[in-house]
Design a protein around this motif. Structure first.
Motif, PDB file in Angstrom:
ATOM      1  N   ALA A 196       0.855  -1.191   0.000  1.00 43.36           N
ATOM      2  CA  ALA A 196       0.000   0.000   0.000  1.00 43.36           C
ATOM      3  C   ALA A 196       0.892   1.241   0.000  1.00 43.36           C
ATOM      4  N   TYR A 202      -2.993   0.290  -3.988  1.00 43.29           N
ATOM      5  CA  TYR A 202      -2.684  -1.057  -3.495  1.00 43.29           C
ATOM      6  C   TYR A 202      -2.071  -1.866  -4.647  1.00 43.29           C
ATOM      7  N   CYS A 211      -4.915  -6.517  -1.633  1.00 41.70           N
ATOM      8  CA  CYS A 211      -5.547  -5.568  -0.713  1.00 41.70           C
ATOM      9  C   CYS A 211      -5.488  -6.119   0.705  1.00 41.70           C
ATOM     10  N   SER A 249     -11.090 -10.090   1.528  1.00 43.84           N
ATOM     11  CA  SER A 249     -10.245  -9.038   0.969  1.00 43.84           C
ATOM     12  C   SER A 249     -11.092  -7.800   0.698  1.00 43.84           C
ATOM     13  N   CYS A 309     -10.583  -5.742  -1.596  1.00 45.28           N
ATOM     14  CA  CYS A 309     -10.708  -5.514  -3.050  1.00 45.28           C
ATOM     15  C   CYS A 309     -11.981  -6.140  -3.604  1.00 45.28           C
TER      16      CYS A 309
END
Length: 952
Positions: A25, A134, A138, A145, A147
């Motif tokens: 990240a 990201y 993620c 997750s 994402c």
């Protein structure tokens, strides 16, 4: 000025995403309404998330990801996909690829490898304001997750990450300077090439992912996780005992060895022949050749020499016919002992022996037999006569076959010529398929050299036993081992250890495996998995750990039928044992081993079901055979073979006598009953096929000493009628099948089965009917079966008598009454067979022709002569019509013979002129060369014998 003779390269710090949950990240540029991100990546995976970010206030976001090896970008807002574009191809090849993403105002752009052609653009209806990017995945909240994608995270390496044209310092991130990451390996690209070395065998294509590799075995001829095991059988013999008939098959003589499969023709007779063709099968004529300018011809086969050698080594016997014709041309120069013609075999050695002779003899077949035309020479050709002769025969010494080259030198004298023709390579049998040993005690075993199958090992064999357990084979190392055993009556275990701990693969059968029948075992172990299969049961597999030990290291002897500790030995038979495609000679080793005997009897218990249509299985030392004596069919399994068919003419009668008529039958009925008790039937199974246009017709009649009978007739209107009379004091039971006229010239198939009073009839495999008899259930003292016309006096009903007045004119095929095949007995068996044939009776192929071909292809008769029923009320007119047809036929035959004689005489005269003009030609095509040689031989024989007549 101030300069340095060096060029400082920027420091490249790669990062490895170790798992699908890894992520990096990084903060985005603050207060900017545009996004520019670039990086390089490498991976083996086709799918994975490369980059993602949320929109301002979490109203949506974008995903940059790999899908099927392409870079795609997905833009979404509150669950709605606004854009989905793709760029690049084949990016999962393990090489470094660069990606640059640009989002400015309402325009989004992606470029791959700085290639304009590998870029994509789209107009988007919103602006991007991103706080965090990201990479690779993620963060997860629990197991979910953030994402929320359908594909996993990225597994691979990234480097040269740049956000807003500013390079990211990965060392600072590692030192917690800024950003966030999980499960990363910084300053190292830990990607592994799992296709180097390539464990895919036999040309299989290797592809890989982060954790494993995959082999594509398409069009290789092999199967399995590493394309190791052959999909084709090792020989025609193996195909035959799967129930296959003659045809073209791919064979793989060395199994899983390095040699590939190739196409052969398998001729499945009682002995199985493998036929391998070459590129020069024509008869070739040679002139004007001498030692300085020899005639040399090379033969190229449909398989490589290594493949041919493996096939020949596997066979019981091989041979190749070499036809060698000569006129004033010698094979051996007797003055200096030097050969004038020779041939070269597989090992590139020169050979001077010829067909029908043996190596190191330097003779032809006539020299061995003492039958040469000149006793001073050992070959007919060495007589050097100015006329055609030949030294033709089969070459059968396996180590020298096949013939790869022929050299001819003595054809440069006047009127000197040679003609030769080399046949295909023929090999019979498979000496490993029936190679077996019997283990008689639990402490007996056979031992062989250490089995070497470090990366790939396959073992296959047949076994049969009555014991409940026992070890089939075992080979030990210091720690590693491999073992296959029958652990219980219904369970086979394949166990091994390559350094990762003992592994067991178990197959359980619903049925007992200790039933004294042959069962097939196939075990395979490679770097990816181990598998075990028994007979046709589902295969069981066990996957190998991705990064464990892969080499099987053994150092002791291989024990077959027992173990080194002499415990849990196997009692029974093992046959056709092959390890990595190589067959072990069990019989040779068993001859010198106590407690073990070579060979194993009792093949019919397992293979008897391959004998069809009443064929009987007969035991042989190596295998079995099907006795088709009492079957209407032939061939190796009494199944396919030839459909035995015959054409019946007016008055033809074929009678099969079940028993000779003894005078005892004229005595009291009680005495006769006891004498003929064994010929009383309560069931019959009858099959036959027929084709006719005549009605009424008698197809089949079975008579009895007690005036009981069965008749199958075609009525005047073409109906099939079955008439059973099982009680001499009652009228017969009559059953009619009248769904269509069966006297239409088409081939009709009929099955009749009776079980006591129940009668089942099937016509053309479609119409099935059931009837009930009322006249009785026992067919007493059957005497004979008649096809066609009944010639003896028989007490039958009026309809059968009408049908018998015509008999049967047409085709009968594949007739079978229980285990009796009367047509086969009449046509193919010895004179001692209990069959009486009266009238004109001709074997034909009429039973194999289709309806459309029945008149055009029939060689014995045309149904056009009998287009409808005959009027019984006008016998005189019919007789005149029949006589006219006979006279016309005789005249036609006489004219045809005269025309044939004239045509052949002209043809011979023309050929004589043609060959005198073409003396200078060295060789001609097969038809003209062969016919010319035959013509010359014919004329030569005519001149020699002073014949005055031609016989046609």
């Amino acid at each position: 000025g101030n300069m340095s003779f060096s060029c400082l390269e920027p420091q490249v710090v790669p990062v490895t995403f170790l798992s699908s949950s890894s992520f990096l990240a990084l903060p985005g540029p603050s207060g900017q309404d545009e996004v520019f991100v670039s990086f390089q990546f490498r991976t083996w995976n086709k799918e994975g998330l490369l980059l993602s970010s949320k929109l301002h206030q979490s109203l949506g976001g974008f995903l940059l990801y790999l899908s099927d090896g392409r870079v795609k970008i997905n833009l979404h807002k509150t669950g709605r996909v606004l854009s989905d574009i793709a760029a690049g191809a084949g990016l999962n090849n393990g090489q470094w690829h660069s990606v640059s993403l640009s989002i400015k105002r309402n325009r989004i752009s992606v470029r791959v490898d700085n290639d304009v052609t590998s870029s994509a653009h789209a107009i988007i209806p919103l602006q991007i304001y991103s706080d965090v990017f990201y990479f690779g995945g993620c963060p997860s909240s629990g197991n979910i997750s953030e994402c929320n994608t359908s594909f996993g995270g990225f597994q691979g390496c990234m480097r040269l990450i740049s956000i807003g044209n500013k390079a990211v310092d990965m060392i600072s991130i590692q030192q917690n300077g800024f950003g966030n990451f999980s499960d990363l390996q910084i300053d190292l690209c830990g990607i592994t090439d799992r296709c180097l070395p390539n464990y895919c065998e036999h040309g299989g294509e290797c592809s890989q992912s982060w954790n494993s590799f995959h082999c594509n075995c398409a069009n290789t001829g092999y199967k399995g996780a590493t394309c190791h095991y052959p999909i084709y059988e090792q020989s025609c013999e193996a195909y035959k005992h799967r129930g296959n008939t003659s045809g073209f098959y791919n064979i793989d003589s060395d199994g899983s060895g390095p040699l590939g499969p190739f196409l052969v023709y398998c001729n499945m007779t009682d002995a199985t022949w493998t036929i391998i063709q070459h590129n020069n099968t024509n008869l070739t004529r040679v002139k004007s050749a001498n030692r300085e300018n020899p005639h040399t011809v090379f033969f190229k086969y449909s398989a490589s020499l290594d493949q041919l050698q493996a096939t020949i080594n596997l066979a019981d016997h091989c041979e190749q016919e070499l036809a060698y014709y000569c006129k004033k041309s010698r094979i051996l120069d007797k003055s200096d002992g030097m050969p004038l013609s020779w041939w070269i075999g597989r090992t590139n050695e020169t050979h001077t022996y010829w067909g029908g002779s043996f190596p190191a003899v330097q003779k032809c077949a006539c020299g061995l037999e003492g039958s040469c035309i000149d006793s001073q020479h050992y070959c007919n050709c060495d007589a050097d006569r100015d006329e055609w002769t030949n030294d033709t025969g089969f070459l059968s010494y396996k180590d020298h076959l096949p013939v790869t080259e022929i050299v001819i030198t003595d054809t440069d004298r006047p009127n000197s010529e040679v003609a030769y023709k080399l046949g295909p390579l023929l090999c019979r049998g498979d000496r490993t398929f029936w190679n077996s040993a019997s283990f008689n005690t639990e402490t007996s075993y056979l031992h062989f050299p250490t089995f070497h199958g470090e990366l790939s090992a396959d073992v296959s064999f047949f076994f049969k036993t009555t014991a409940s357990s026992g070890v089939f084979l075992e080979n030990l190392g210091i720690q590693d081992f491999i073992r296959i055993e029958l652990q219980s009556p219904s369970e086979v275990v394949f166990s091994f250890d390559v350094g990762n701990g003992p592994i067991e693969v178990i197959v359980q059968s619903r049925h007992s495996l200790n039933d004294n029948q042959w069962h097939y075992v196939k075990a395979e172990r490679n770097v990816k998995e181990a598998s075990l299969q028994i007979d046709q049961l589902p295969q069981r597999s066990h996957s190998a750990p991705p990064d464990g030990h892969i080499r099987l290291q053994l150092n002791s002897q291989l024990f077959v039928g027992g173990t080194a500790s002499r415990q849990k030995g196997f009692l029974g038979c093992i046959r056709s044992l092959r390890l990595n495609g190589m067959a072990l000679d069990l019989e040779e080793r068993a001859k010198i081993t106590p407690g073990v005997e070579p060979g194993c009897p009792g093949h019919c218990s397992s293979y008897g079901n391959l004998c069809h249509n009443g064929g009987k299985c007969r035991e042989k030392y190596n295998g079995f055979s099907c006795d088709c004596t009492f079957s209407a069919y032939g061939g190796p399994f009494c199944k396919k073979g030839k459909h035995i068919s015959a054409y019946f003419w007016t008055g033809t009668s074929v009678t099969y006598n079940f028993q000779e008529y003894y005078t005892l039958a004229k005595n009291s009925s009680s005495h006769a009953s006891s004498f003929y008790a064994d010929m009383t039937l309560t069931r019959e199974a009858i099959t036959f096929a027929f084709r006719t246009t005549r009605t009424p017709s008698l197809l089949l009649y079975v008579g009895s000493f007690y005036k009981e009978y069965l008749s199958v007739v075609l009525t005047r209107n073409g109906d099939l009628q079955i008439r059973y009379k099982l009680d001499s004091h009652e009228d017969p039971d009559v059953f009619s099948i009248n769904f269509k006229s069966m006297a239409d010239g088409q081939l009709q198939h009929v099955k009749i089965n009776r079980e006591e009073e129940r009668l089942f009839v099937e016509v053309n495999q479609k119409e099935r009917m059931k009837f009930i008899l009322s006249s009785g259930t026992e067919f007493n003292a059957i005497k004979s079966l008649t096809l066609g016309k009944i010639l003896e006096n028989s007490d039958v009903d009026e309809e059968t008598m009408k049908a018998n007045s015509q008999g049967f004119v047409g085709c009968l095929s594949s007739v079978q009454f229980n285990h009796i095949a009367p047509l086969k007995a009449a046509l193919h068996q010895s004179s001692s067979a209990p069959v009486i044939v009266k009238g004109r009776f001709t074997e034909s192929n009429c039973g194999t022709l289709t309806g459309a071909d029945s008149t055009s292809s029939e060689t014995t008769h045309s149904f056009a002569d009998h287009s409808g029923p005959i009027d019984e009320g006008k016998p005189l007119a019919n007789a005149i019509r029949s006589d006219s047809a006979i006279i016309g036929g005789v005249i036609a035959v006489v004219i045809f013979i005269l025309l044939c004689i004239t045509a052949i005489a002209i043809r011979i005269y023309k050929k004589k002129g043609i060959y005198s003009k073409n003396e200078a030609k060295g060789s001609e095509n097969e038809d003209s060369a062969e016919s010319a040689l035959k013509s010359e031989l014919s004329m030569q024989n005519t001149a020699n014998e002073n014949q005055k007549e031609y016989f046609f």
